[in-house]
Structures are given as structure tokens and as C-alpha cells.
Design an enzyme around this catalytic site. Structure first.
Site, short mmCIF file in Angstrom:
data_model
loop_
_atom_site.label_atom_id
_atom_site.label_comp_id
_atom_site.label_asym_id
_atom_site.label_seq_id
_atom_site.Cartn_x
_atom_site.Cartn_y
_atom_site.Cartn_z
N TYR A 156 0.85 -1.19 0.05
CA TYR A 156 -0.01 -0.12 0.03
C TYR A 156 0.80 1.16 -0.03
CZ TYR A 156 -4.34 2.66 0.71
OH TYR A 156 -5.42 3.31 0.52
N LYS A 163 -3.04 8.47 2.75
CA LYS A 163 -4.38 8.19 3.76
C LYS A 163 -4.21 8.94 4.97
CE LYS A 163 -7.24 6.48 0.43
NZ LYS A 163 -8.04 7.02 -0.02
P1 NAD Z 1 -12.77 3.36 -7.95
O1 NAD Z 1 -11.47 3.02 -8.99
O2 NAD Z 1 -13.93 3.10 -8.44
O3 NAD Z 1 -12.71 4.91 -7.71
C1 NAD Z 1 -11.70 5.86 -7.53
C2 NAD Z 1 -11.98 7.14 -8.10
O4 NAD Z 1 -10.85 7.95 -8.29
C3 NAD Z 1 -12.22 6.80 -9.57
O5 NAD Z 1 -13.70 7.22 -9.96
C4 NAD Z 1 -11.30 7.57 -10.46
O6 NAD Z 1 -11.46 8.47 -11.66
C5 NAD Z 1 -10.92 8.73 -9.28
N1 NAD Z 1 -9.77 9.41 -9.47
C6 NAD Z 1 -8.45 9.26 -9.71
N2 NAD Z 1 -7.75 10.18 -10.22
C7 NAD Z 1 -8.50 11.11 -10.23
C8 NAD Z 1 -8.22 12.68 -10.45
N3 NAD Z 1 -7.14 13.06 -10.85
N4 NAD Z 1 -9.49 13.49 -10.51
C9 NAD Z 1 -10.51 13.14 -10.22
N5 NAD Z 1 -10.82 11.64 -9.69
C10 NAD Z 1 -9.85 10.96 -9.93
O7 NAD Z 1 -12.36 2.95 -6.57
P2 NAD Z 1 -13.01 2.74 -5.15
O8 NAD Z 1 -12.33 1.59 -4.35
O9 NAD Z 1 -14.56 2.88 -5.12
O10 NAD Z 1 -12.03 3.87 -4.52
C11 NAD Z 1 -12.72 5.00 -3.92
C12 NAD Z 1 -12.11 5.61 -2.79
O11 NAD Z 1 -12.17 4.30 -1.69
C13 NAD Z 1 -10.74 5.82 -2.78
O12 NAD Z 1 -10.41 6.89 -2.26
C14 NAD Z 1 -10.06 4.51 -2.25
O13 NAD Z 1 -8.85 4.74 -1.68
C15 NAD Z 1 -11.10 4.26 -1.14
N6 NAD Z 1 -10.94 2.84 -0.56
C16 NAD Z 1 -11.08 1.81 -1.39
C17 NAD Z 1 -11.07 0.65 -0.79
C18 NAD Z 1 -11.17 -0.79 -1.61
O14 NAD Z 1 -10.71 -1.62 -1.24
N7 NAD Z 1 -11.63 -0.45 -2.91
C19 NAD Z 1 -10.93 0.42 0.64
C20 NAD Z 1 -10.75 1.47 1.46
C21 NAD Z 1 -11.08 2.78 0.86
O1 0WE Z 2 -7.07 3.00 -1.61
C1 0WE Z 2 -7.13 2.08 -2.06
C2 0WE Z 2 -6.54 1.77 -3.85
C3 0WE Z 2 -5.86 3.11 -4.19
C4 0WE Z 2 -5.38 3.08 -5.37
C5 0WE Z 2 -5.25 1.96 -6.27
C6 0WE Z 2 -4.60 1.96 -7.82
C7 0WE Z 2 -4.52 0.99 -8.58
C8 0WE Z 2 -4.31 1.42 -9.99
C9 0WE Z 2 -4.52 4.32 -6.06
N1 0WE Z 2 -3.94 4.21 -7.07
C10 0WE Z 2 -3.83 3.39 -7.99
N2 0WE Z 2 -3.23 3.29 -9.28
C11 0WE Z 2 -3.39 2.65 -10.23
O2 0WE Z 2 -2.65 2.62 -11.19
N3 0WE Z 2 -7.39 0.65 -1.72
C12 0WE Z 2 -7.76 0.93 -0.27
C13 0WE Z 2 -7.34 -0.55 -2.33
C14 0WE Z 2 -6.15 -1.18 -2.10
O3 0WE Z 2 -5.17 -0.91 -2.86
C15 0WE Z 2 -4.06 -1.54 -2.40
C16 0WE Z 2 -4.47 -2.47 -1.32
C17 0WE Z 2 -5.57 -2.25 -0.94
C18 0WE Z 2 -6.45 -2.79 0.01
C19 0WE Z 2 -2.69 -1.62 -2.82
C20 0WE Z 2 -1.80 -2.49 -2.04
C21 0WE Z 2 -2.19 -3.03 -1.23
C22 0WE Z 2 -3.34 -3.08 -0.59
#
Ligand code: NAD
Ligand code: 0WE
Length: 256
Positions: A156, A163
Site C-alpha cells: 500500500y 491516507k
Molecule cells: P474506484 O476506482 O471506483 O474509484 C476511485 C476514483 O478515483 C475513480 O472514480 C477515479 O476516476 C478517481 N480519480 C483518480 N484520480 C483522479 C483525479 N486526478 N481526479 C479526479 N478523480 C480521480 O475505486 P474505489 O475503491 O471505489 O475507490 C474510492 C475511494 O475508496 C478511494 O479513496 C479509495 O482509496 C477508497 N478505498 C477503497 C477501498 C477498496 O478496497 N476498494 C478500501 C478503502 C478505501
Molecule cells: O485505496 C485503495 C486503492 C488506491 C489506488 C489504487 C490504484 C490501482 C491502479 C490508488 N492508485 C492506484 N493506481 C493505479 O494505477 N485501496 C484501499 C485498495 C487497495 O489498494 C492496495 C491495497 C488495497 C486494499 C494496494 C496495495 C495493497 C493493498
């Protein structure tokens, strides 16, 4: 009668139907909120426009949160259309893929800057434009975070540091905006298979560990997160600000 009748909400971070932001949007819509959406890039426009239209949204705007001029254009349009704003959902994060593997110690200056800008500063950039529109009507700002800010989660890396900055920022923003009756909170979600989780090495293993170790013995779904988002965006959470609420099936409380 919905919990959010007559409320205006803007949602940043819908990429597709799996996005956490989309589950939140649907929950807010169900409770009567009127929604605006932003998307980044033409590829996502094609996906976001039909989703937004399916919940009756008429405000669907491009916005890269790393660009102040695009953010300004979004808030000018919101002001012109709605006059005010009640709810802001920030569900955006990005780091270069190469930074999400290998050693954190190898993080590049540019990789650090980009992750911090898009994933942490962007909340400040949005809040700064949102609060004048929320003035006199109260308001709720929410963002999404992950446990990797608190403890080391392999790979991560720089996202964990971003974060941590985001969570601290929630507290400083809450302290500033409380006097304007605006709440600022974060939801720390457990791992969910979205676009942002695709291609992350070992993501399936993380899901497996949570299922085995979390008190609820399961992973969470975007809908679980959306229910807490609804609570935080509604009057049910009057009195709650500056909090990081875990929606992770209890995983974060387990020591061993
Ligand atoms: P997702 O890919 O559906 O959403 C991420 C969004 O970020 C996308 O819509 C993308 O277009 C947007 N984004 C990236 N760069 C951007 C930029 N420069 N300007 C505007 N938008 C931008 O994935 P998600 O899992 O729904 O992620 C949403 C949030 O939840 C993130 O902050 C992520 O860190 C957080 N989160 C995700 C998880 C997980 O496991 N999926 C867990 C905890 C927190
Ligand atoms: O916040 C996240 C994902 C954030 C994220 C994911 C990507 C994948 C594609 C940010 N930037 C990028 N850039 C890319 O090009 N999560 C909480 C999901 C997540 O991501 C991980 C996790 C978990 C959980 C990455 C490594 C280890 C665990």
C-alpha cells in the site's frame, strides 16, 4: 419522506458501477437527494453519464482534482444551478502503479507528490470551494480512507502515507468548518473489489485474511459503506464530526 429530501449532493469518484462512490450515490438518491457527478477523462465519461442519468442527475461535469481550474469550473456551475450545496462526497485516490509494489523506501519524489496531491490535498481543494456554498444551511463532507494509513499493509506504500495525511486533514477541516455547522468525516472501508483494487498484487489474499480474522467473518460490500455514508450525510449524525468511522467488519480491532 426521505432522510435527504431537498438536499443537494456532489459526488467525486464514480468510475463505474462497482465504485464505492456509486453505491453511496444510490443510497443518497434513494433518500431523496439531488445529485451532481464529476468524472475524469473521456473514457470514464462514457461510463459515468449513463449511471448519473439513471438517478436523474442533470449535473455531470469533468473534473481532474489535480487541476484548480477544473475544480473552480465545477463549483461555479454548482453555484449557478443550485445556489447552495449540502453534501460533498470525496471518493478519489491515485498513486502510480509502480509505487504500489516493492519497497516504500524506494518511493520517488514525483510519486509521493502525485499520491499526496490527488489523494489528500484534493479534499482540501474541494472543501475550500464547498464551504461557502454550504454556509447558512449546514453541510456534510465525507471521504474514504483505508487501514493502511494506521498500520503497514504490504504494497500500500505511499497510499498509506497519503491516507494518513487525508485523515489528519479531516480533523483540521472539521475543526475549521464546525463553526459553520459543516461536518467533516471519513469512512475507513475494508478491502472491496473495485477498479482501484484491480491488478493489485495479493488483493485476493487480503480479502481472504479479512474473511478469516474480522469479527463479522466476512468482507464488506460497497453497500455496507454506503449505509454509513448515508448516516454521515444525514441529520442522524448531527453531533458527529472529525471522525474516522471503520466499515470493515471489525477487522481493525483485532490484535492477533
Ligand atoms: P474506484 O476506482 O471506483 O474509484 C476511485 C476514483 O478515483 C475513480 O472514480 C477515479 O476516476 C478517481 N480519480 C483518480 N484520480 C483522479 C483525479 N486526478 N481526479 C479526479 N478523480 C480521480 O475505486 P474505489 O475503491 O471505489 O475507490 C474510492 C475511494 O475508496 C478511494 O479513496 C479509495 O482509496 C477508497 N478505498 C477503497 C477501498 C477498496 O478496497 N476498494 C478500501 C478503502 C478505501
Ligand atoms: O485505496 C485503495 C486503492 C488506491 C489506488 C489504487 C490504484 C490501482 C491502479 C490508488 N492508485 C492506484 N493506481 C493505479 O494505477 N485501496 C484501499 C485498495 C487497495 O489498494 C492496495 C491495497 C488495497 C486494499 C494496494 C496495495 C495493497 C493493498
Amino acid at each position: 419522506m426521505g432522510l435527504l429530501d431537498n438536499k443537494k449532493a456532489i459526488i467525486f469518484g464514480v468510475a463505474n458501477e462497482r465504485s464505492i462512490a456509486w453505491a453511496i450515490a444510490q443510497a443518497l438518491h434513494r433518500e431523496g437527494a439531488e445529485l451532481a457527478f464529476t468524472y475524469v477523462g473521456d473514457a470514464l465519461k462514457e461510463r459515468v453519464v449513463p449511471l448519473a442519468q439513471s438517478v436523474g442527475s442533470k449535473l455531470i461535469l469533468p473534473c481532474d482534482v489535480a487541476k484548480d481550474d477544473e475544480i473552480d469550473a465545477v463549483f461555479n456551475k454548482v453555484k449557478e444551478t443550485w445556489r447552495g450545496l449540502d453534501i460533498l462526497v470525496h471518493s478519489v485516490a491515485f498513486a502510480n502503479k509502480e509505487e504500489l509494489k516493492g519497497l516504500y523506501a524506494d518511493t520517488s519524489r514525483e510519486g509521493f507528490r502525485l499520491a499526496m496531491d490527488v489523494s489528500a490535498y484534493s479534499l482540501v481543494a474541494l472543501a475550500k470551494r464547498a464551504y461557502p456554498l454550504m454556509e447558512g444551511r449546514g453541510g456534510s463532507i465525507i471521504t474514504l480512507t483505508y487501514y493502511g494509513s494506521k498500520k503497514v499493509v504490504p504494497n500500500y506504500n505511499v497510499m498509506g502515507v497519503a491516507k494518513a495525511a487525508l485523515e489528519a486533514s479531516v480533523k483540521y477541516l472539521a475543526a475549521d468548518l464546525g463553526q459553520k455547522n459543516i461536518k467533516v468525516n471519513a469512512i475507513s472501508a475494508g478491502p472491496i473489489k473495485t477498479l482501484a483494487a484491480m491488478g493489485i498484487a495479493g488483493f485476493r489474499d487480503i480479502l481472504g485474511v479479512v474473511e478469516k480474522k474480522a469479527p463479522l467473518r466476512r468482507n464488506v460490500a460497497a453497500e455496507d459503506v454506503a449505509k454509513t455514508a448515508l448516516y454521515l450525510c444525514s441529520d442522524l449524525s448531527s453531533g458527529v464530526t472529525g471522525e474516522i468511522i471503520y466499515v470493515d467488519a471489525g477487522y481493525n480491532i483485532v490484535g492477533l
